[in-house]
Write an enzyme that holds these catalytic residues in place. Structure first.
Site, PDB file in Angstrom:
ATOM      1  N   ASP A 250       1.926   0.585   2.640  1.00 23.38           N
ATOM      2  CA  ASP A 250       0.597   0.703   2.063  1.00 23.38           C
ATOM      3  C   ASP A 250      -0.313   0.299   3.175  1.00 23.38           C
ATOM      4  OD1 ASP A 250      -0.517  -0.117  -1.516  1.00 23.38           O
ATOM      5  OD2 ASP A 250      -1.438   1.229   0.282  1.00 23.38           O
TER       6      ASP A 250
HETATM    7  C1  GLC Z   1      -4.225   1.903  -0.952  1.00 30.68           C
HETATM    8  C2  GLC Z   1      -3.302   2.279  -2.347  1.00 30.68           C
HETATM    9  C3  GLC Z   1      -2.272   3.289  -2.171  1.00 30.68           C
HETATM   10  C4  GLC Z   1      -2.961   4.312  -1.655  1.00 30.68           C
HETATM   11  C5  GLC Z   1      -3.298   4.033  -0.150  1.00 30.68           C
HETATM   12  C6  GLC Z   1      -4.108   5.314   0.561  1.00 30.68           C
HETATM   13  O1  GLC Z   1      -4.642   0.889  -0.769  1.00 30.68           O
HETATM   14  O2  GLC Z   1      -2.821   0.902  -2.713  1.00 30.68           O
HETATM   15  O3  GLC Z   1      -1.756   3.652  -3.384  1.00 30.68           O
HETATM   16  O4  GLC Z   1      -1.851   5.499  -1.408  1.00 30.68           O
HETATM   17  O5  GLC Z   1      -4.201   2.822   0.042  1.00 30.68           O
HETATM   18  O6  GLC Z   1      -5.140   5.617   0.108  1.00 30.68           O
END
Ligand code: GLC
Length: 697
Positions: A250
């Site tokens: 993440d």
């Molecule tokens: C975020 C989210 C994830 C997302 C990523 C990119 O913090 O937790 O679900 O795909 O960033 O936006």
């Protein structure tokens, strides 16, 4: 009238066209190994992280090397549509979970995958499949369910649909069930609950739908960050499940180390090189903390998918598919099938005859309310609100709206008042400052978790004001999760849960309220009478216990009546289940049940099958969902629903043995129309070798 036969989960149909199921892994492995051999250390490093913190036209790039003919990964959010320019804003996943329609969810996945590809993306950062442990979770709207079986079916269908066009990335692996402290909290869980409750839906996406990647979660599990978790990323994902894709972190705080993360099985740091920068990687190698073979392993995994999916030869991007008529119609269908009719004391369908006066109130009646402003946000070129929908679809009656801060005394003249109330991105959602929020003059949408499941005070007051001045009141609730309603439910005549219904939500709500369609869904979560009836919930917690009990399992165990049970939903017609037959099949049980529409109009039935294990040597929850189907039946029509229950699905995880066990005991297969309405049962005993039909008690 002939009786048709339908399958609850038609694997061939659900997984058709999923490119992940037809890749030549042997060829990809051979080519990836040869390529890695030829790469310099810097070229390898480049494959292990995103390019930069901010997306480029909605795309997050990772890796790629023109000299070597290696394409970049181009990742795009999210679970309710492509977060890249304009796109079809579908109903949120929790809404689609309420449809209990796996073929519909496949089509939604396919449409979103198409739009991501149309934007030049090749990885869809979805589905979000963290189990709804408690409905106060800020990102509840992004996931499908409180039940792992239901979640797995919906998610596998989404993955297979989307992987007709792009790679997917089920997220967030694993136990990311609380938002406010997600970067620090530890989800504490025993191996039985981990395997039986919090992982089955990830396993199904990996093994049955061949998910091409997985996104690791921010949080810790049992004190270890998911981005560097050897048990999750190695033993379980790779060894147990045979996962052949790559794991990306993440964003930013999803990667907490260099050597530990790569060694545990994190392959790509997103969105940019921090822990996996050239300097950090070179230092970790130089210090002997990082084995060069681990670098090669991660690079090989990434190249394996790029080569297996021929990402170097993408099809033509066709922007005309974005918000095309087909996708808009699908968004309408999904919204209609996700609405849940929770109460109807004769107020619905709305009377649309000449002279009827329909008043509409509530600040949400005409507010665009698509869900939170986090990473799953989608911008559509057109959004129809409930008020606009009612005004467009009314034929003979009169629809008028009154401003929230206006005089509502004329409600007394209305035949019915429709109150649109609920939540917005201000009260729940992913909490990350986004351009959208900053663009709103710093009205930072806190989002985050809900400590309280009741409506905000100002929303409750709207309903109370309407009730005090109206002859009849219909409440349309918008939100991404369970909202407790006990304080005002008795005072209203009808209640529809509309969720965040997407760009076509107003049309869907109007068509359903006027009775043009009767395709209501069922609850994918439990709505308690009070939040105190559910698992303890602390939105500031840094340690969150996870066990076998939450949602309907928790309510069953404590003998607590919910306001509305998991799987519940009304219709404008009625259904009857009968003629249950259960026979042993090669892999488990073949279950058939006759479903009859006993009412005066067409409608959607959602038969559900739960299994209870009696006389078990270990603790067991009262029942677990193990099968469901959805049938559209004309008035008077009957159909046979066929469900397959595999013996493997009846096992429990034996912590002492460290594996799954099919226990000799009594199994009760219970069929009905909600988790609290299971009139049919077929009992069987397993003695460790064979199965015998047992007399019902
Ligand atoms: C975020 C989210 C994830 C997302 C990523 C990119 O913090 O937790 O679900 O795909 O960033 O936006």
């Amino acid at each position: 009238m002939s009786v048709t036969r339908a399958q609850g989960f038609d694997r061939l149909a659900v997984h058709a066209g999923n490119r992940g199921l037809s890749v030549d892994h042997a060829d990809a492995a051979r080519r990836a190994a040869a390529l890695v051999e030829s790469m310099t250390l810097e070229q390898k490093f480049h494959e292990l992280r995103g390019w930069q913190r901010q997306p480029i036209d909605g795309l997050y790039y990772a890796g790629g090397d023109d000299d070597l003919g290696i394409p970049a990964l181009r990742m795009v959010d999210g679970p309710r549509g492509a977060r890249a320019g304009k796109a079809t804003a579908f109903p949120v996943a929790m809404a689609r979970g309420a449809s209990f329609d796996v073929m519909l969810e496949r089509r939604v996945g396919l449409a979103i995958g198409r739009e991501v590809a149309a934007r030049g993306g090749n990885v869809l950062l979805a589905p979000t499949i963290n189990l709804l442990r408690h409905p106060g979770w800020g990102r509840a709207q992004e996931t499908y369910s409180e039940d792992p079986h239901h979640m797995g079916a919906m998610a596998a269908a989404f993955v297979s649909g989307a992987q007709n066009h792009v790679l997917t990335s089920p997220k967030h692996f694993a136990l990311n069930n609380l938002e406010n402290t997600r970067f620090e909290l530890s989800a504490d869980v025993g191996m039985r609950a981990l395997h039986e409750v919090y992982l089955p839906h990830f396993k199904r996406c990996v093994q049955e739908a061949a998910a091409a990647s997985v996104m690791s979660a921010y949080n810790k599990v049992n004190g270890v960050y998911c981005g560097e978790h050897p048990l999750l990323l190695g033993d379980i994902l790779r060894v147990d499940w045979g996962f052949q894709g790559f794991v990306e972190s993440d964003w930013i705080l999803g990667t907490r180390s260099t050597a530990a993360a790569l060694t545990a099985g994190l392959d790509i740091e997103m969105p940019a090189p921090y822990r996996f920068s050239d300097q950090s990687l070179a230092q970790a190698l130089a210090d002997g903390d990082l084995d060069p073979r681990v670098v090669d392993r991660a690079v090989t995994r990434v190249l394996h998918q790029k080569l297996a999916w021929n990402l170097d030869r993408p099809g033509p991007a066709d922007p005309s598919v974005v918000e095309c008529d087909e996708h808009v119609a699908l968004a309408l269908e999904a919204a209609e099938k996700s609405l849940v009719l929770l109460k109807n004391a004769g107020a619905l369908p709305l009377d649309d005859r000449d002279g009827v006066d329909i008043a509409v109130v509530g600040n949400l009646a005409d507010e665009v309310n698509l869900g939170d402003r986090g990473s799953s946000f989608v911008t559509s070129s057109q959004v129809t609100t409930v008020l606009a929908g009612l005004q467009l679809h009314v034929k003979h009656a009169r629809v008028r709206s009154l401003p929230v801060d206006g005089d509502w005394s004329s409600l007394a003249d209305a035949d019915v008042t429709v109150v649109v109330a609920g939540l917005t991105y201000r009260e729940e959602g992913e909490f990350i400052p986004t351009a959208q929020q900053e663009a709103e003059g710093g009205a930072l949408a806190r989002g985050g978790d809900r400590a309280d499941l009741a409506l905000p005070e100002h929303q409750r007051e709207l309903i109370e004001r309407a009730v005090a001045q109206s002859r009849r009141v219909v409440v349309v609730l918008e939100g991404g999760s369970a909202i407790t309603v006990d304080e005002w439910l008795d005072a209203v005549d009808a209640l529809v849960m509309a969720w965040y219904p997407g760009r076509e939500g107003g049309h869907a709500a109007a068509r359903a309220l006027f009775g043009e369609v009767n395709v209501f869904g069922r609850l994918p979560l439990s709505i308690p009478r009070s939040g105190a009836d559910l698992v303890p919930w602390d939105v500031a917690a840094l340690h969150v216990p996870h066990d076998l009990l939450h949602g309907y399992r928790y309510l069953d165990h404590h003998g607590t009546e919910p306001a509305f049970p998991f799987g519940f939903g009304l219709s404008y017609t009625t259904f009857e289940l009968s003629d249950l037959t259960v026979t042993r099949s090669g892999v488990g049980f073949a279950v058939e049940v006759r479903v009859t529409n006993t009412g005066a109009r067409e409608g959607s039935a959602v038969p559900q099958l739960y299994v209870s294990c009696r006389n078990s040597s270990v603790f067991r929850v009262d029942k677990e969902l193990k099968g469901f189907g959805r049938l559209e039946l004309a008035a008077g029509e009957a159909a046979i629903l066929a469900l397959e229950i595999r013996d493997d699905d009846l096992r429990y995880f034996d912590e002492a043995a460290g594996g799954w066990r099919l226990e000799p005991c009594r199994y009760e297969l219970r069929l009905g129309q909600s988790s609290r309405d299971l009139p049919l049962m077929s009992a069987w005993t397993f003695d460790g070798v064979s199965w015998q039909a047992a007399a019902s008690p």
